[in-house]
Design a protein around this motif. Structure first.
Motif, PDB file in Angstrom:
ATOM      1  N   ILE A   1      43.048  21.666  28.634  1.00  0.00           N
ATOM      2  CA  ILE A   1      43.870  20.483  28.204  1.00  0.00           C
ATOM      3  C   ILE A   1      44.055  20.383  26.798  1.00  0.00           C
ATOM      4  O   ILE A   1      45.179  20.130  26.226  1.00  0.00           O
ATOM      5  CB  ILE A   1      43.516  19.283  28.836  1.00  0.00           C
ATOM      6  N   ASP A   2      42.972  20.581  26.049  1.00  0.00           N
ATOM      7  CA  ASP A   2      42.799  20.415  24.549  1.00  0.00           C
ATOM      8  C   ASP A   2      43.565  21.578  23.867  1.00  0.00           C
ATOM      9  O   ASP A   2      44.108  21.379  22.959  1.00  0.00           O
ATOM     10  CB  ASP A   2      41.426  20.655  24.025  1.00  0.00           C
ATOM     11  N   MET A   3      43.465  22.750  24.721  1.00  0.00           N
ATOM     12  CA  MET A   3      44.343  23.793  24.233  1.00  0.00           C
ATOM     13  C   MET A   3      45.897  23.473  24.326  1.00  0.00           C
ATOM     14  O   MET A   3      46.924  24.524  24.405  1.00  0.00           O
ATOM     15  CB  MET A   3      44.042  25.062  24.757  1.00  0.00           C
ATOM     16  N   GLU A   4      46.250  22.307  24.919  1.00  0.00           N
ATOM     17  CA  GLU A   4      47.675  22.076  25.181  1.00  0.00           C
ATOM     18  C   GLU A   4      48.225  22.890  26.234  1.00  0.00           C
ATOM     19  O   GLU A   4      49.361  23.261  26.410  1.00  0.00           O
ATOM     20  CB  GLU A   4      48.478  22.484  23.849  1.00  0.00           C
ATOM     21  N   ILE A   5      47.606  23.270  27.371  1.00  0.00           N
ATOM     22  CA  ILE A   5      47.970  23.746  28.488  1.00  0.00           C
ATOM     23  C   ILE A   5      48.292  22.511  29.369  1.00  0.00           C
ATOM     24  O   ILE A   5      47.664  21.529  29.569  1.00  0.00           O
ATOM     25  CB  ILE A   5      46.960  24.738  29.200  1.00  0.00           C
ATOM     26  N   GLU A   6      49.350  22.674  29.778  1.00  0.00           N
ATOM     27  CA  GLU A   6      49.971  21.743  30.950  1.00  0.00           C
ATOM     28  C   GLU A   6      49.124  21.561  31.936  1.00  0.00           C
ATOM     29  O   GLU A   6      48.786  22.524  32.658  1.00  0.00           O
ATOM     30  CB  GLU A   6      51.194  22.085  31.310  1.00  0.00           C
TER      31      GLU A   6
ATOM     32  N   ASP B   1      47.384  30.733  27.660  1.00  0.00           N
ATOM     33  CA  ASP B   1      48.692  30.550  28.094  1.00  0.00           C
ATOM     34  C   ASP B   1      49.082  31.772  28.839  1.00  0.00           C
ATOM     35  O   ASP B   1      49.761  31.769  30.125  1.00  0.00           O
ATOM     36  CB  ASP B   1      49.515  30.686  27.056  1.00  0.00           C
TER      37      ASP B   1
ATOM     38  N   SER C   1      45.377  14.140  34.148  1.00  0.00           N
ATOM     39  CA  SER C   1      44.535  14.532  33.015  1.00  0.00           C
ATOM     40  C   SER C   1      43.310  13.789  32.926  1.00  0.00           C
ATOM     41  O   SER C   1      43.036  13.207  31.893  1.00  0.00           O
ATOM     42  CB  SER C   1      45.459  14.254  31.634  1.00  0.00           C
TER      43      SER C   1
ATOM     44  N   ASP D   1      41.869  30.684  22.534  1.00  0.00           N
ATOM     45  CA  ASP D   1      43.058  29.882  21.862  1.00  0.00           C
ATOM     46  C   ASP D   1      43.994  29.815  23.011  1.00  0.00           C
ATOM     47  O   ASP D   1      44.001  30.278  23.929  1.00  0.00           O
ATOM     48  CB  ASP D   1      43.466  30.838  20.672  1.00  0.00           C
ATOM     49  N   ARG D   2      44.957  28.832  22.396  1.00  0.00           N
ATOM     50  CA  ARG D   2      45.921  28.531  23.386  1.00  0.00           C
ATOM     51  C   ARG D   2      46.919  29.746  23.983  1.00  0.00           C
ATOM     52  O   ARG D   2      47.179  29.750  24.987  1.00  0.00           O
ATOM     53  CB  ARG D   2      46.996  27.711  22.520  1.00  0.00           C
TER      54      ARG D   2
ATOM     55  N   THR E   1      38.925  20.272  30.869  1.00  0.00           N
ATOM     56  CA  THR E   1      39.171  19.291  29.724  1.00  0.00           C
ATOM     57  C   THR E   1      39.562  20.262  28.192  1.00  0.00           C
ATOM     58  O   THR E   1      40.403  20.057  27.524  1.00  0.00           O
ATOM     59  CB  THR E   1      38.420  18.336  29.208  1.00  0.00           C
ATOM     60  N   ARG E   2      38.713  21.458  28.185  1.00  0.00           N
ATOM     61  CA  ARG E   2      38.833  22.602  27.147  1.00  0.00           C
ATOM     62  C   ARG E   2      40.503  22.914  27.152  1.00  0.00           C
ATOM     63  O   ARG E   2      41.114  23.149  26.283  1.00  0.00           O
ATOM     64  CB  ARG E   2      37.735  23.389  27.105  1.00  0.00           C
TER      65      ARG E   2
END
Ligand SMILES: [Zn+2]
Length: 739
Positions: free
Chosen positions: A575-580, A546, A672, A541-542, A572-573
């Motif tokens: 990035i999908d987890m909203e990691i910069e 993080d 990205s 998870d994010r 890409t995974r």
């Protein structure tokens, strides 16, 4: 009659305690009818259970009915004249027990008086009429033709157990009505029914926790009733977090014709996992109901029942059967250990209970006795008891553990259950506490790859990710890395789920999601413990991603795994987890994709002697230079011998894809870029693919084209590959034991 206290049916402490309680609760030996001579008592107890009341009645010159009523008064057992057989009685109690104990699973008496109230809301009158017809046998049905009216009825009538509502109605929609009603009663369970299969809305509604289930119109009566009953049951268990023996779902209501013995209660509990609530009925009515519904039991055909030991014999039979089940389950596990299986699956199908082992990643069917299906429930219950799992809960997935000792090996077995169409499917994962972690060479890493990885692992900070599907050996690799870099001056801490290998000198922690000790929270704690190297079992998870990234940026080396097919996919995974992207670019040092392929059995592998054209085709399939044909002579094939269970393979070896984060890949990540774009550059920079390292392992005589082609294709579901049964020689414990 002597009571033998054989307690081998259960080993869990809890179960024993509750059995003991049952013992104390119930009387025995007719001491509740004291004014009876010893001879009369022996005579009565020596007779069939269904004849005893009649004998006692004739002794006292009273009617059977008045005797039964008197007994129920003295023993405080409810007398029942009219009763409803529960639906699916043989699921509650095996036929055999129904016959041996002359007892019937019935609806709880308080329930049969009051049916649960259901509120049906739909704007179409015809559909409401339909609901009334479908549900009236099992529920007290109230209807409303709009959301507003639904709320009104809910307030006015009150006491509803469940709501069944149309999703789309003019005016207030079904879900808005439910939102309103839940303000009045937050625990009310709702079922939505819709004419459209609008998956997104359905998903949202279920995720929001407001809706128990979504049905599509038209819904067959059986399904409708069952879903509503399940929903009601769920709402009853809400708030009763501790499923104690006294909670409603854990009781079984049984009507019998003579006071039960403690042993009967014990058996009912052992078989059903539920505490019996006994009722007394008229012998004639009970026997008639049993014959009408379940036929004549084999036992009832036996005339020798008047002999005093009759009842004990039947019980001994049951105990023998139980001992056979225990032996059977133990032998299935022991054989799995001998065959080096990592998992055992018990899979209920329509006709059979299938048992399969996973050996070196392959599913291998186990030959089972023909009559296994009839012992399915007992086998599943037995495993659940061993695993310390609630055996009466059959609708939800559950987990447990077994500590299994066998000879030299001490096994930690993870048990997981899942309700399926024909019963609970059970999977056992075998974690051998003595199993040795592998070194990097044993993983099958090629020299240059190993050097590349070690270079990165020597760095003081950064992230190294290993990716692959489940069972691709990700944690085996991480453990090998950890062992390789373990030095006294480096403090290494891990958080794993579960700890698969113990490594001396490092600090290993296991997550425990039940108490909220997740990867993320464990990681946060570990950072307060001054580690140099951190291994995180998986980034799911994010939050975990993080913390892992921040840890690496603050001077820690972080090793972890991600569930993606190839190396570029990891980026890409994240990035999908909203990691910069810039955080990813500045922390991730290397991504390794891997698979495990089966290793050829060294005792029986033979030169494959492939035709040149076949060889060329196979190489082309792997995307390898045709020029490599010159190594064709070193390709071996699987044969099969006793040392590999005739499978031709024994053990596994890894194939890898190493992506180093070069400058050009960095800049792609920051932009990205898509995974295929990243992949293209990585390949240009010399990344070897899974297929290429696979070919290297084939050349080394370690595996075959079949294996590499099968596993290197990321999209392939491993489970779909199964071994031809003809090649399998798995013979199980003596079948006779189960007969
Ligand atoms: Zn062999």
């Amino acid at each position: 009659m002597k009571e033998e206290e054989t307690e081998d049916i259960d080993e869990g402490e809890n179960t024993n305690r509750s059995l003991h309680e049952l013992d104390l609760e119930l009387q025995d030996h007719m001491d509740w009818w004291p004014d009876l001579s010893d001879l009369d008592r022996l005579n009565i107890l020596g007779a069939n259970r269904e004849d005893r009341a009649r004998l006692l009645a004739s002794k006292d010159s009273k009617s059977v009915e008045s005797i039964i009523k008197e007994i129920s008064r003295r023993l405080d057992l409810t007398f029942v004249d009219d009763f409803e057989l529960s639906s699916n009685p043989t699921k509650i109690l095996p036929l055999r027990l129904i016959h041996s104990y002359s007892c019937l699973p019935i609806d709880a008496m308080e329930q049969s008086v009051q049916k649960p109230k259901v509120l049906c809301v739909d704007d179409e009158e015809g559909i409401l009429k339909g609901f009334q017809l479908q549900l009236r046998n099992d529920f007290e049905v109230h209807v409303a033709s709009s959301g507003d009216e639904g709320i009104e009825v809910f307030k006015k009538v009150g006491g509803f157990s469940i709501i069944l509502s149309d999703m789309r109605m003019p005016g207030m929609s079904g879900s808005s009505m439910i939102t309103e009603i839940r303000k009045i009663d937050p625990k009310i369970v709702c079922v939505l029914i819709t004419g459209h299969s609008d998956f997104e809305i359905a998903k949202d509604a279920i995720n929001s926790g407001q809706v128990f289930k979504i049905l599509t119109k038209p819904c067959p009566t059986e399904e409708l009733v069952e879903v509503l009953q399940q929903g009601i049951q769920q709402s009853e268990s809400v708030g009763k977090s501790n499923l104690s023996l006294n909670s409603k779902g854990n009781k079984v209501h049984l009507l019998t014709l003579w006071p039960p013995t403690p042993r009967m209660s014990r058996w009912v509990f052992a078989v059903s996992g539920k505490k019996p609530i006994w009722y007394l009925g008229l012998p004639e009515k009970v026997t008639r109901a049993i014959t009408e519904n379940f036929g004549i039991g084999a036992e009832s055909l036996d005339d020798s029942d008047l002999d005093q030991d009759g009842e004990e014999d039947q019980q001994d039979d049951l105990e023998d059967q139980n001992a056979a089940i225990i032996r059977f389950v133990n032998e299935v596990i022991m054989k799995a250990i001998v065959d080096r299986a990592t998992d055992i699956h018990f899979e209920p199908h329509k006709e059979t209970l299938q048992i399969r082992y996973r050996i070196d990643g392959q599913l291998v069917p186990v030959r089972v006795p023909d009559n296994l299906r009839s012992f399915q429930d007992a086998i599943i219950s037995r495993i659940k008891i061993m695993g310390g799992i609630n055996i009466s809960e059959k609708r939800r997935p559950q987990g447990g553990r077994i500590n299994f000792s066998h000879g030299q090996s001490d096994l930690d077995i993870r048990v997981s259950t899942l309700p399926t169409l024909y019963g609970e499917s059970i999977s056992l994962r075998l974690l051998n506490e003595k199993s040795q972690p592998l070194s990097m060479q044993e993983l099958g890493l090629l020299g240059k790859d190993e050097k590349n990885i070690v270079n990165i692992l020597e760095k003081p900070h950064g992230i190294v990710l290993v990716t692959g599907p489940t069972g691709s050996g990700k944690s085996t690799s991480l453990t090998a890395f950890i062992r390789r870099i373990h030095k006294p001056e480096r403090r290494i801490m891990t958080v794993e789920d579960p700890v698969e290998y113990e490594v001396a000198g490092i600090n290993q922690t296991q997550v425990n999601s039940e108490i909220g000790f997740t990867f993320a929270s464990a990681l946060r704690e570990i950072l307060r413990q001054d580690p140099d190297v951190i291994m995180v079992g998986e980034i799911r998870d994010r939050e975990t991603a993080d913390i892992a990234i921040r840890a690496s940026l603050t001077g820690h080396l972080v090793l972890s795994t991600l569930h993606t097919n190839d190396a570029p996919g990891a980026i890409t995974r994240l990035i999908d987890m909203e990691i910069e992207p810039f955080l990813i670019a500045s922390s991730v040092e290397m991504v390794i994709a891997q698979r495990l392929v089966r290793r050829l059995c060294s005792k029986c592998a033979m030169p494959a002697q492939m035709q040149k054209s076949d060889l060329q085709a196979s190489l082309a399939l792997l995307g390898v230079d045709i020029d490599e044909c010159k190594f064709g002579d070193s390709v071996l094939e699987a044969v099969g011998c006793p040392s590999c269970q005739n499978l031709g393979y024994r053990g596994r070896v890894g194939i890898f894809e190493l992506m180093k984060m070069s400058d050009s890949i960095h800049s792609l990540v920051i932009k990205s870029a898509s995974a295929p774009d990243i992949r293209e550059i990585a390949l240009e920079e010399g990344m070897s693919t899974l297929q290429e390292t696979g070919w290297a392992q084939i050349k080394r005589g370690l595996t075959t084209f079949e294996e590499v082609i099968r596993y290197a294709d990321g999209m392939m579901d491993e489970d779909e590959v199964s071994v031809e049964s003809s090649k399998v020689d798995q013979t199980l414990p003596p079948v006779t034991e189960l007969q």
